[in-house]
Design an enzyme around this catalytic site. Structure first.
Site, PDB file in Angstrom:
ATOM      1  CB  SER A 261      -0.914   0.005   1.223  1.00 39.34           C
ATOM      2  OG  SER A 261      -1.564   1.243   1.371  1.00 39.34           O
ATOM      3  CE  LYS A 262       0.559   6.687  -3.820  1.00 38.80           C
ATOM      4  NZ  LYS A 262       0.046   7.643  -4.812  1.00 38.80           N
ATOM      5  NE  ARG A 263      -4.759   6.259   1.325  1.00 37.85           N
ATOM      6  CZ  ARG A 263      -5.974   6.751   1.425  1.00 37.85           C
ATOM      7  NH1 ARG A 263      -6.601   6.721   2.588  1.00 37.85           N
ATOM      8  NH2 ARG A 263      -6.590   7.274   0.389  1.00 37.85           N
TER       9      ARG A 263
END
Length: 528
Positions: A261-263
């Site tokens: 995930s980017k987050r």
């Protein structure tokens, strides 16, 4: 029909490898079919997006060679090029508003004044009845003209009127036939309630459809997490009187068993931090860069990966040429890419396999190019002049040729060149104690042999050492001691090539320097 695909990153500060994999599949499909690849910036989330983050994304695509036919100008100025400009969603709000108002006037959308308390009451009732709650807002069945008047007087969330009793069917190029009953689809929001400035902003799902219609997108190739949005978006296409594009929902990229995930980026390991520091990065600089991470393109660019190697690796995350091929140059992928060979199962990101593939590509890079592309790292480490002198360039070429396939990354040149470029070796205390001190007298004797060796080339030096220390144990000890004496460390490329590159005078000077550290002053021979 001209194939037109698109990729729409959000400017959150970095280019994620999972997003690049999706963009790559779009790019390959468009190029394979002689079509166009469009880049759009989805910057509607004001809380997360940063205007200054657009340029690193564009630079990342340019570095990878993924050129776009329409979209933001490469300078990141906020301007666009192409027949459907602008290509920033934040600059297209008037188009979304116009499309939403048309649906409102045609009775296909309506304002929803249902209070949060009323929605919660309905949700609890559905739960007691053991039924799924499917929201249908107030004023859904009002006369369109009354809804238009009311919305203009008192703006509220604008919802699409989902037709009841239907089944949305579509063929997905990866997932096959997908069917969803409209009775399970809540009336989706098209425009949000007014913000603090009184603007009713379009939600992502609606803005995307308006843009894809405007841009004449023929194929939407995106991550499987968007599969659940597709039935709603097909209904929006139909409401706007447009034919939906073809869809392909490709597998997610996983890392160690969960979505990459980017987050939720995996933290840098000690080894990864050490690699970056070896390239000249300081602790303070690393703390100020949230884009240096194994999940971002910037990380591989900084370490000196070849774009072609990263592209090759990413194309294999969910697609295969055949059952065995791993090394797939871009021109081969372009000839054979098809959505039919995209897998459904999640693709697992393996940095070790990427590193191996990088090594395979690096084998094909000429020594002169390795030197040239390694110079930025050497300059950052302050190991070479700027501009590089002919003598330094020649020595670097010798180092690259001697290191051979040990150089996997362009930044590796720092590791192999530093011991030979520095004025004096940075002696590792442990190496001095374990490798040099026990063999100091042996090295002292070999020094005398080296002083008489001619020519001072690798074959002659190897023969000299074997003649001086023919037995296995002394030979091994002398090799280790000599390496530490002239480089300060225990690892590197071939010892005899190292000695030849340094030259006789410098080798003798360094041996004397090392012996002075581990022997009594009276035992150190005078400099030759």
């Amino acid at each position: 029909m001209t194939v037109r695909t698109r990729f729409a990153p959000s400017p959150t500060g970095y280019l994620h490898v999972g997003g690049v994999r999706t963009a790559l599949f779009n790019w390959l499909f468009a190029r394979r079919h002689g079509g166009q690849f469009i880049l759009r910036i989805d910057d509607t989330d004001a809380a997360r997006n940063r205007a200054e983050a657009v340029l690193p994304i564009l630079e990342g695509f340019s570095w990878l060679g993924l050129t776009w036919d329409e979209g933001p100008t490469p300078d990141g100025s906020g301007d666009s090029f192409g027949p459907h400009k602008p290509y920033f969603q934040s600059q297209r709000q008037d188009k979304y508003l116009a499309a939403a108002m048309r649906l409102l006037q045609e009775g296909k959308a309506y304002p929803d004044y249902t209070s949060p308390e009323e929605q919660e009451h309905r949700r609890e009732l559905a739960q007691r009845l053991r039924k799924p709650y499917v929201h249908r807002g107030s004023h859904r069945d009002n006369d369109p003209a009354d809804n238009v008047r009311l919305y203009r007087e008192r703006p509220a969330p604008l919802l699409l009127k989902v037709p009841e009793g239907r089944v949305v069917r579509f063929h997905d190029h990866v997932r096959g036939l997908v069917e969803v009953s409209t009775d399970t689809i809540r009336d989706p929001v098209l425009l949000r309630a007014p913000d603090d400035q009184g603007h009713c902003r379009a939600v992502y799902a609606f803005a995307t459809v308006v843009d894809d219609i405007d841009f004449r997108i023929t194929h939407v190739i995106r991550a499987e997490e968007h599969l659940t949005n597709t039935p709603v978006q097909i209904l929006i296409y139909e409401a706007l009187g447009a034919t939906p594009p073809e869809f392909a929902h490709i597998p997610l990229v996983y890392y160690k068993g969960e979505k990459m995930s980017k987050r939720k980026l995996p933290p840098l390991t000690a080894d990864e931090i050490a690699r970056l520091k070896a390239c000249g990065w300081t602790e303070e600089q690393l703390q100020g860069r949230d884009d240096l991470n194994i999940a971002t393109v910037a990380y591989y660019r900084e370490l000196g990966y070849l774009p072609a190697a990263l592209i090759n690796y990413l194309v294999r995350l969910g697609w295969s040429l055949d059952d065995t091929s791993e090394y797939i140059p871009l021109e081969v992928a372009l000839q054979h890419f098809s959505l039919e060979r995209v897998t459904k199962a999640p693709a697992n990101f393996d940095e070790k396999k990427l590193y191996w593939l990088q090594g395979e590509y690096m084998k094909r890079v000429p020594p002169e190019e390795k030197v040239e592309r390694g110079l930025p790292y050497l300059r950052r480490a302050r190991l070479v002049d700027d501009p590089v002198s002919p003598a330094q360039r020649q020595r670097l070429l010798q180092i690259v040729e001697a290191a051979g396939e040990r150089i996997k990354l362009f930044s590796d040149l720092v590791q192999f060149a530093a011991p030979l470029l520095k004025r004096d070796p940075d002696y590792d205390p442990t190496a001095l104690d374990k490798a040099l001190r026990p063999a100091a007298e042996l090295l002292q004797g070999f020094r005398a042999i080296l002083a008489q060796t001619h020519p001072f080339d690798a074959p002659t030096l190897e023969n000299a050492l074997r003649m001086f220390a023919p037995e296995k144990a002394p030979h091994k000890a002398l090799v280790a001691a000599t390496r530490v004496a002239v480089t300060g460390v225990t690892v590197g490329f071939g010892l005899y090539e190292t000695l030849a590159i340094l030259g006789k005078e410098e080798v003798l000077r360094r041996i004397d320097l090392a012996l002075a550290r581990v022997m009594a002053p009276s035992a150190v021979p005078p400099a030759a």
